[in-house]
Enzyme design. Structure first.
Site, short mmCIF file in Angstrom:
data_model
loop_
_atom_site.label_atom_id
_atom_site.label_comp_id
_atom_site.label_asym_id
_atom_site.label_seq_id
_atom_site.Cartn_x
_atom_site.Cartn_y
_atom_site.Cartn_z
N LYS A 68 0.61 -1.05 -0.12
CA LYS A 68 0.11 -0.03 -0.16
C LYS A 68 1.16 1.55 0.48
CE LYS A 68 0.08 -0.28 5.46
NZ LYS A 68 -1.13 0.25 6.72
N TYR A 115 13.48 31.57 1.88
CA TYR A 115 13.33 32.55 2.24
C TYR A 115 12.69 33.43 3.88
CZ TYR A 115 10.55 30.95 -1.48
OH TYR A 115 9.91 31.39 -3.53
N MET A 169 10.13 24.15 -1.95
CA MET A 169 9.01 23.66 -2.47
C MET A 169 10.19 22.92 -3.56
SD MET A 169 6.04 24.38 -5.09
CE MET A 169 5.08 25.19 -4.04
#
EC number: 5.1.1.1
Length: 817
Positions: A487, A712, A761
């Site tokens: 799974k 950032y 990201m």
């Protein structure tokens, strides 16, 4: 084999009892029923292992024409074939290999150690093959069975043989030394592999050193203090060839690296000197290369020839790698390899992959293999036996196979000519094996055919997966079945390829979370029974169409499925989930009064298994509660069984439960996180192998001054002047944002580089002020050298989360090392 033998001669060699007759000569040995090329000249050795007993394949092999078998003395025989009975077929295999080794009177090089064995073997093979016909161990065939199989690859026309030899526990090397009997020994680096099999590092070195007890010469690095201590104590000086970066060894080495080129200076004790240069720069590669150079010099290879060979070496993982290709194709990258033994292994690996449209083999001339008239008919037999659809050949000599293979054939004079002809539209859902001599540069072919995905890769070691599967298998009774959990994209590893591999290993069941996962596996040719943990009513038709077995966990769901199957006049296998304490899904004890009548009224729903899930098998503090759960499960399942005319499979143990409660195996166990290398109880952490390595590359390096900020919100601040490296991975790839600001680190050239600033990201920055690195260098996010548990603890999570978070845009690469 060096010498063909009669069945009677083999019986005498292995001290076995011959029953029946075989009229011809035996020149091949096989332990795998799928790898039979010339049945009339093959003896099949029926080994017993964790997965299977080779004797079960004898009826099939008799039909295929095998007429000589080496079997255990308690096995029955049949008429029409020769059977050699022995107490232990593995020991008999070793005796036969030892006999064959004695027939080979040319130099044999034996390589042992912990790290670098395979690299040194491959590089030495490449250097020596410039002037000798070389036989060498395929891949990492260095075990109690692998070494004998390697010896059987040696032919009479070979001029030198290189055998890789490894041990995992005390007492194993004596048998392997009897087989290998190396004239020249090489002891590579020593590491932590197989530490659990020895009381100390010194004991491990002493065990490995037994390989050289009859050797004429032994090469080693004197700077490896414990290795030097053992060898210099056990062997006379005249047998030892040492090298060191300090004065006082047979070869004194110094290295100068500039502009991406490393110059290796070797001075012998007689003050003669050699200079070599290479594009390799990391310490491990330079150490392996030094062993390779000194071995070549010792064997009489000219220094200029050695340098010529070094120029063709590359820093590459010597392994079979499965990669995604264009238009849904799969590539098997074997571009460093170019010998018959390696081709056999690669073709067998190809056979084990899931079905695709065509099987395509791209290969080159077999350089420096000797006697083309013998080599190419053997290549043709291999191609025909593996039912290849298309052969694409590069070179002149390889064209000899065109008339004797069954496959379609096309040929090119050069790799560049081949690459110019390759068009994406010519391939669709094909399985493509690419293998060739180093000088042909087939990595360019791989790059041409490879699917263009994200630069970050998750590498899955299929050997480690096999090791972990067999570790748990050994803890089970012989009749206990194994359900493997695939799974969540097989815990991030890629469900299809892992499911295919464990199907080959002999798993009994698969489990997925959702129906679409099971559908995807069926569409990719996975045949094992598949249990669906969280099915929905909308997926009933898919379960029927793709033969999936849903878990039923509530009275309402049971009634829905029963009504649907009745209306469709369809029977279906189901699994009952009993809630004994997890309180997630499942029938509680109070539900049995209503469940049992439902079962009786709906015989079209066949109960394949009944199971429960232990809440805290991974923590000893919950042991008493686990025992309560097991007792309740026994009570509830027995109440159901009393109302059935058949016996479903019962299972309760997960990976942790297999370790913690072996006496409660029941009919089946469910293997999940343990298969992927994480032993959550902590009892056998050193016994499992990490199967995955997440890696990326440095995109850019910047030099910053003290006080400058990074990323950032200016969260990263340079404490002193230094360098940062920007890596091509971020939280969109699954690299958790909680690793920001020093909580996480990566490994670059074996050194820790802490995260500086926030994880972005698509990128993350790391401090490389103290690391000699350049753009394009590799960064290890996690793998064997970085514990997943350690990383998870850093950010307050569990290894499961880190594994399953890896984005599907990250390319999965599978390999056999």
């Amino acid at each position: 084999m060096v010498q063909a033998l009669t069945a009677l001669q083999i019986a005498h060699i292995v001290e076995g009892k011959l029953q029946g007759d075989h009229p011809g000569l035996i020149s091949r040995v096989s332990i795998d029923s799928r790898q039979i090329l010339q049945p009339e000249a093959t003896i099949f050795v029926a080994l017993r292992g964790a997965k299977a007993d080779g004797a079960t394949f004898i009826p099939q092999l008799l039909k295929e024409g095998i007429a000589c078998f080496l079997i255990h003395e308690d096995q029955p025989i049949v008429d029409g074939a020769a059977f050699i009975k022995v107490p232990d077929t593995k020991i008999a295999l070793q005796k036969l290999a030892a006999f064959q080794r004695k027939q080979f009177e040319k130099p044999v090089i034996g390589i042992t150690g912990s790290n670098g064995k395979t690299i040194v073997k491959e590089w030495l093979g490449q250097l020596l093959s410039q002037q000798y016909s070389v036989a060498k161990s395929p891949k990492s065939y260095n075990s109690q069975v692998g070494v004998p199989l390697s010896v059987f690859e040696i032919q009479s026309y070979h001029q030198v043989a290189i055998l890789e030899v490894g041990v995992s526990k005390k007492g194993e090397m004596a048998a392997l030394e009897t087989i290998a009997k190396p004239n020249l020994g090489i002891f590579t680096n020593i590491g932590s592999a197989h530490d659990s099999g020895f009381s100390s590092t010194l004991e491990k070195i002493e065990e490995k050193a037994q390989l050289f007890r009859n050797s004429d010469l032994i090469i080693y690095c004197k700077d490896l203090k414990e290795v030097a201590q053992v060898l210099e104590r056990q062997f006379p000086d005249e047998k030892l060839i040492s090298w060191s970066d300090q004065a006082g060894a047979d070869f004194t080495r110094s290295i100068k690296t500039q502009n991406g080129v490393s110059k290796i200076f070797l001075m012998k004790s007689d003050l003669s000197t050699y200079t070599f240069q290479t594009g390799l720069s990391d310490n491990a590669s330079l150490e392996n290369l030094t062993n390779t150079i000194i071995a070549s010099l010792t064997l009489g290879v000219d220094a200029h020839k050695i340098q010529e060979g070094i120029s063709n070496l590359r820093q590459v993982d010597m392994r079979l790698t499965l990669k995604p290709g264009i238009n849904e194709s799969l590539l098997i990258d074997d571009t460093y390899n170019n010998d018959l033994a390696g081709l056999r292994v690669a073709l067998d690996f190809m056979r084990q992959q899931r079905p695709k449209n065509r099987k395509i083999l791209i290969l080159s001339d077999f350089k420096q293999q000797g006697q083309p008239k013998k080599i190419y008919p053997e290549v043709s037999r291999l191609i025909n036996s593996h039912e290849i659809d298309l052969v694409i050949a590069v070179g002149e000599e390889i064209q000899a196979i065109e008339e004797i293979i069954d496959a379609d054939f096309s040929t090119f004079k050069s790799t560049s000519e081949l690459n110019q002809s390759l068009k994406a539209e010519d391939f669709a859902s094909d399985l493509i094996l690419i293998t060739g001599a180093r000088e042909y540069g087939f990595e360019k072919v791989v790059n041409h055919l490879q699917q263009r995905i994200h630069g970050t890769t998750l590498e899955i070691n299929l050997n480690a997966l096999t090791h972990n599967f067999n570790f748990y298998k050994r803890k089970l009774k012989t009749d206990t079945k194994v359900m493997v959990m695939v799974k969540a994209f097989a815990y991030g590893g890629g469900a299809t390829e892992i499911a295919n591999h464990i199907q080959q290993m002999g798993a009994d069941y698969l489990a997925v979370a959702y129906t679409d996962e099971g559908v995807a596996l069926r569409k990719q040719g996975i045949r094992l029974p598949i249990m669906v943990l969280n099915p929905m009513a909308e997926s009933f038709q898919l379960c029927k169409t793709f033969d999936l077995e849903p878990v039923v966990f509530s009275l309402e769901f049971f009634e829905q499925l029963a009504q649907w199957t009745s209306s469709e006049s369809h029977s279906m296998k189901i699994h009952l989930d009993l809630d004994t304490g997890m309180h997630r899904l499942g029938f509680e004890k109070v539900h049995l009064l209503d469940l049992i009548p439902l079962i009786k009224r709906n015989p079209q729903l066949e109960i394949a298994s009944i199971y429960t899930h232990l809440v805290g098998a991974d923590e000893e503090i919950h042991s008493s509660f686990s025992i309560q759960q097991l007792a309740l499960f026994s009570e509830m399942s027995q109440a159901i069984l009393q109302n059935l005319s058949y016996k479903p499979i019962l299972h309760a143990l997960n990976s942790a439960g297999i370790v913690a409660f072996p006496e409660h195996q029941l009919d089946m166990v469910r293997l999940g996180i343990g298969l992927y290398g994480v032993e959550v109880t902590g009892k056998y952490t050193s016994e499992l192998q990490s199967i995955s390595t997440l890696k990326t590359t440095i995109s850019q390096i910047k030099s910053l001054e003290e006080g400058e900020t990074v990323g950032y919100s200016r969260k990263g601040v340079m404490a002193k002047p230094g360098k940062i490296g920007t890596l091509a991975i971020g939280y969109a790839d699954g690299y958790d944002r909680r690793f920001s600001n020093g909580k996480g680190f990566v490994l670059i050239h074996g050194q820790k580089a802490p995260v500086i600033g926030n994880v972005c990201m698509d990128m993350v920055m790391v401090d490389i002020s103290d690391i000699d690195a350049k753009p394009g260098d590799e960064a290890i996010i996690y793998g064997p050298e970085i514990s997943l548990k350690e990383l998870a603890d850093q950010i307050g999570t569990i290894p499961y989360e880190l594994l399953t978070n890896i984005s599907t845009r990250v390319k999965r690469v599978y390999y056999l090392d």
